[in-house]
Structure formats: structure tokens, C-alpha cells
Design an enzyme around this catalytic site. Sequence first.
Site, PDB file in Angstrom:
ATOM      1  N   ASN A   6     -51.196  35.995 -12.484  1.00 19.27           N
ATOM      2  CA  ASN A   6     -50.750  36.072 -13.872  1.00 19.27           C
ATOM      3  C   ASN A   6     -51.904  35.577 -14.738  1.00 19.27           C
ATOM      4  O   ASN A   6     -52.132  34.375 -14.831  1.00 19.27           O
ATOM      5  CB  ASN A   6     -49.500  35.188 -14.050  1.00 19.27           C
ATOM      6  CG  ASN A   6     -49.069  35.104 -15.504  1.00 19.27           C
ATOM      7  OD1 ASN A   6     -49.565  35.846 -16.347  1.00 19.27           O
ATOM      8  ND2 ASN A   6     -48.161  34.186 -15.790  1.00 19.27           N
ATOM      9  N   TRP A   7     -52.608  36.516 -15.349  1.00 20.64           N
ATOM     10  CA  TRP A   7     -53.810  36.143 -16.114  1.00 20.64           C
ATOM     11  C   TRP A   7     -53.483  35.527 -17.467  1.00 20.64           C
ATOM     12  O   TRP A   7     -54.359  35.029 -18.142  1.00 20.64           O
ATOM     13  CB  TRP A   7     -54.692  37.376 -16.327  1.00 20.64           C
ATOM     14  CG  TRP A   7     -55.337  37.902 -15.089  1.00 20.64           C
ATOM     15  CD1 TRP A   7     -55.189  37.420 -13.808  1.00 20.64           C
ATOM     16  CD2 TRP A   7     -56.250  39.003 -15.002  1.00 20.64           C
ATOM     17  NE1 TRP A   7     -55.940  38.169 -12.937  1.00 20.64           N
ATOM     18  CE2 TRP A   7     -56.611  39.155 -13.643  1.00 20.64           C
ATOM     19  CE3 TRP A   7     -56.784  39.891 -15.925  1.00 20.64           C
ATOM     20  CZ2 TRP A   7     -57.489  40.135 -13.199  1.00 20.64           C
ATOM     21  CZ3 TRP A   7     -57.657  40.879 -15.490  1.00 20.64           C
ATOM     22  CH2 TRP A   7     -58.005  40.991 -14.141  1.00 20.64           C
ATOM     23  N   LYS A   8     -52.227  35.661 -17.890  1.00 22.46           N
ATOM     24  CA  LYS A   8     -51.820  35.150 -19.208  1.00 22.46           C
ATOM     25  C   LYS A   8     -52.730  35.736 -20.297  1.00 22.46           C
ATOM     26  O   LYS A   8     -53.189  36.865 -20.146  1.00 22.46           O
ATOM     27  CB  LYS A   8     -51.811  33.622 -19.193  1.00 22.46           C
ATOM     28  CG  LYS A   8     -51.035  33.094 -17.976  1.00 22.46           C
ATOM     29  CD  LYS A   8     -50.700  31.650 -18.043  1.00 22.46           C
ATOM     30  CE  LYS A   8     -49.939  31.266 -16.780  1.00 22.46           C
ATOM     31  NZ  LYS A   8     -49.487  29.891 -16.766  1.00 22.46           N
TER      32      LYS A   8
ATOM     33  N   GLY B  81     -49.835  25.080 -14.753  1.00 21.86           N
ATOM     34  CA  GLY B  81     -51.035  24.761 -15.516  1.00 21.86           C
ATOM     35  C   GLY B  81     -51.337  23.276 -15.598  1.00 21.86           C
ATOM     36  O   GLY B  81     -52.183  22.846 -16.380  1.00 21.86           O
TER      37      GLY B  81
ATOM     38  N   GLU C  70     -43.275  30.507 -20.093  1.00 23.19           N
ATOM     39  CA  GLU C  70     -43.992  30.489 -21.384  1.00 23.19           C
ATOM     40  C   GLU C  70     -43.348  31.455 -22.367  1.00 23.19           C
ATOM     41  O   GLU C  70     -43.326  31.211 -23.567  1.00 23.19           O
ATOM     42  CB  GLU C  70     -45.473  30.816 -21.157  1.00 23.19           C
ATOM     43  CG  GLU C  70     -46.207  29.634 -20.528  1.00 23.19           C
ATOM     44  CD  GLU C  70     -47.386  30.011 -19.666  1.00 23.19           C
ATOM     45  OE1 GLU C  70     -47.865  31.160 -19.732  1.00 23.19           O
ATOM     46  OE2 GLU C  70     -47.838  29.135 -18.892  1.00 23.19           O
TER      47      GLU C  70
ATOM     48  N   SER D 229     -49.559  25.863 -10.242  1.00 24.62           N
ATOM     49  CA  SER D 229     -50.760  25.224  -9.711  1.00 24.62           C
ATOM     50  C   SER D 229     -51.049  25.582  -8.251  1.00 24.62           C
ATOM     51  O   SER D 229     -51.566  24.764  -7.492  1.00 24.62           O
ATOM     52  CB  SER D 229     -50.704  23.701  -9.905  1.00 24.62           C
ATOM     53  OG  SER D 229     -50.634  23.379 -11.280  1.00 24.62           O
TER      54      SER D 229
ATOM     55  N   GLU E 288     -40.873  28.898 -10.346  1.00 24.32           N
ATOM     56  CA  GLU E 288     -41.984  28.195 -10.983  1.00 24.32           C
ATOM     57  C   GLU E 288     -41.465  26.973 -11.744  1.00 24.32           C
ATOM     58  O   GLU E 288     -41.006  27.087 -12.883  1.00 24.32           O
ATOM     59  CB  GLU E 288     -42.690  29.122 -11.984  1.00 24.32           C
ATOM     60  CG  GLU E 288     -43.293  30.346 -11.342  1.00 24.32           C
ATOM     61  CD  GLU E 288     -44.438  30.883 -12.196  1.00 24.32           C
ATOM     62  OE1 GLU E 288     -45.553  30.968 -11.661  1.00 24.32           O
ATOM     63  OE2 GLU E 288     -44.228  31.177 -13.379  1.00 24.32           O
TER      64      GLU E 288
ATOM     65  N   HIS F 124     -41.062  34.758 -17.746  1.00 29.76           N
ATOM     66  CA  HIS F 124     -41.958  33.626 -17.480  1.00 29.76           C
ATOM     67  C   HIS F 124     -41.584  32.469 -18.407  1.00 29.76           C
ATOM     68  O   HIS F 124     -41.199  32.679 -19.552  1.00 29.76           O
ATOM     69  CB  HIS F 124     -43.415  34.046 -17.708  1.00 29.76           C
ATOM     70  CG  HIS F 124     -44.382  33.005 -17.229  1.00 29.76           C
ATOM     71  ND1 HIS F 124     -44.680  31.894 -17.979  1.00 29.76           N
ATOM     72  CD2 HIS F 124     -45.082  32.895 -16.080  1.00 29.76           C
ATOM     73  CE1 HIS F 124     -45.541  31.135 -17.289  1.00 29.76           C
ATOM     74  NE2 HIS F 124     -45.797  31.727 -16.138  1.00 29.76           N
TER      75      HIS F 124
HETATM   76  P1  PGA Z   1     -50.721  28.106 -12.849  1.00 27.68           P
HETATM   77  O1  PGA Z   1     -49.720  29.149 -13.547  1.00 27.68           O
HETATM   78  O2  PGA Z   1     -51.037  28.652 -11.498  1.00 27.68           O
HETATM   79  O3  PGA Z   1     -51.930  28.057 -13.755  1.00 27.68           O
HETATM   80  O4  PGA Z   1     -50.011  26.794 -12.770  1.00 27.68           O
HETATM   81  C1  PGA Z   1     -48.726  29.775 -12.804  1.00 27.68           C
HETATM   82  C2  PGA Z   1     -47.886  30.657 -13.692  1.00 27.68           C
HETATM   83  O5  PGA Z   1     -47.644  30.295 -14.855  1.00 27.68           O
HETATM   84  O6  PGA Z   1     -47.446  31.732 -13.272  1.00 27.68           O
END
Ligand code: PGA
Length: 248
Positions: free
Chosen positions: A9-11, A172, A96, A212, A166, A94
Site C-alpha cells: 500500500n503505497w499510500k 506507520g 486512514e 509495520s 491492521e 483502510h
Molecule cells: P505500515 O502501513 O506498513 O507503514 O505500517 C501498513 C498499512 O497502512 O497498510
Amino acid sequence: MRQKVAAGNWKMNMTPSQTSAFINELAPKVADACNTVIVCPTAVCLPAAVSAAKGTNIKVGAQNMYFEDKGAFTGEISADMLLDLGVSYVILGHSERRQYFAETDETVNKKVLKAFEKGLIPIICVGESLEQREQGITADLVRMQVKIALMGVSAEQAKTAIIAYEPIWAIGTGKTATTEQAEEVCKTIRECVCELYGSDAAEAITIQYGGSVNAKNSAELFAQPDIDGGLVGGASLKAEDFSVIANS
Ligand code: PGA
């Protein structure tokens, strides 16, 4: 045996030209990967990703889509648009998007139904906040998120779905859930799918861990019986690290 899936997931990172360069670098490193490899760039980078991934074993997913077919929904992207590009997966719900863009379990469900109707494979994200974990409601909350996300989904469809567990506090932050914590919740999700659809669907569905995940911890996480790979943010932006994860 379920195939494990490593999805990046590159966001909101990388431009279209960086996308092409990255996939060109990644492709030879994951050519023989034991896991299914998916990259999920932002929407404007999808054409570049599909083009660069052609002829490789890298699959492309979107980070979001809208649940209506078309019309006056400024800024939104439909399932047909993604399919026309050659995209086959879509991340939905997600944390976010839930946190910053007001997604709810109900909108996630509508998007999941639309994805299945059109033939996209959804990567459905669920997970608790630190406060919810400390209150001891992780299992109840995650089960509810899963049940609402899958409302109206058939057993045959559920078999092909990907659910990403998640924990929000691990995203993150560099603070990975312990292997035991991750396995416990992924197992809970599989039991929930079993209650909804029976053991065939529970055995077939892909349940990832995310939060992470990195080149050092992926092998141990992915070795758990109920963890079928990972949804990877930060570490998916480094070709070397992501290729290690894809081979875990
Ligand atoms: P992260 O993000 O690996 O940077 O913790 C995972 C995600 O949000 O899918």
C-alpha cells in the site's frame, strides 16, 4: 494450501514516473516470489503501474474506489474505470480512509459489494485503535467490522476476498503487533468467516496482517497458521525490502 499475498500500500507516495521505475526495479527481484505480489499505488499512478507490470508477476491494486457506477461524484473513481485500466484488486476501508475521509462500515460494505459485482478483488481492512485494544474490545470490534463489510456477500465471493487485519496503533508507527497478537486476531477473523459461511470459505479466504510489516519480521508473521501474508505500507516503498517480504 492458501497462497500468501504480499500487497504494498503505497499510500500518497510516488509519482507516475517513479512508479514505472520502481516496478522495473522490483520485477526481477520478485520474479520467483513464493507469495502473490500486489502493488497498490495512488490512482493517477495506476496506468503507469499496469503498463510497467505487464509481462511480470506483479499485480496492481487501487487504494480506494466509489460504490456508485458513474455520475455526479466529483473526485471519485468507479470500479469500471479501474477494470478498464487493468486493475484487479482494490483496498477498501483502510483505517486512514476511515479516520480522515469519513469512511464507515456501511460505505465499506457498499464498496465491497460493488467490487464483487464488477469482478475486482477487495482487500478489506479492519482493525482496532490502541484505546479499543486497551478496553479489551478488539475481537468484538473486528468481528463487527468483518460482518458488516461482508453483508450481502455470497460464500463463493467471500472465498476470493482478502481481509487485512491492521491494528491502527501498529500502522506507520514501527510498533508491530507481536506475532501472537496478530495470529490471535487473524484466527478470530477466520472463525467469524466460518460462522458466516462455513469452513470451506474460512479455509479459502485470505487474511493478511498489516502494521509495520518489514523485511525482518515478515517471515515469522507469515509463518503463522492464520496469517496469509501482509498489507505493507512503508516497507513496500523500498524494492529490496518489499522483495524480501514477497519471498517470506
Ligand atoms: P505500515 O502501513 O506498513 O507503514 O505500517 C501498513 C498499512 O497502512 O497498510
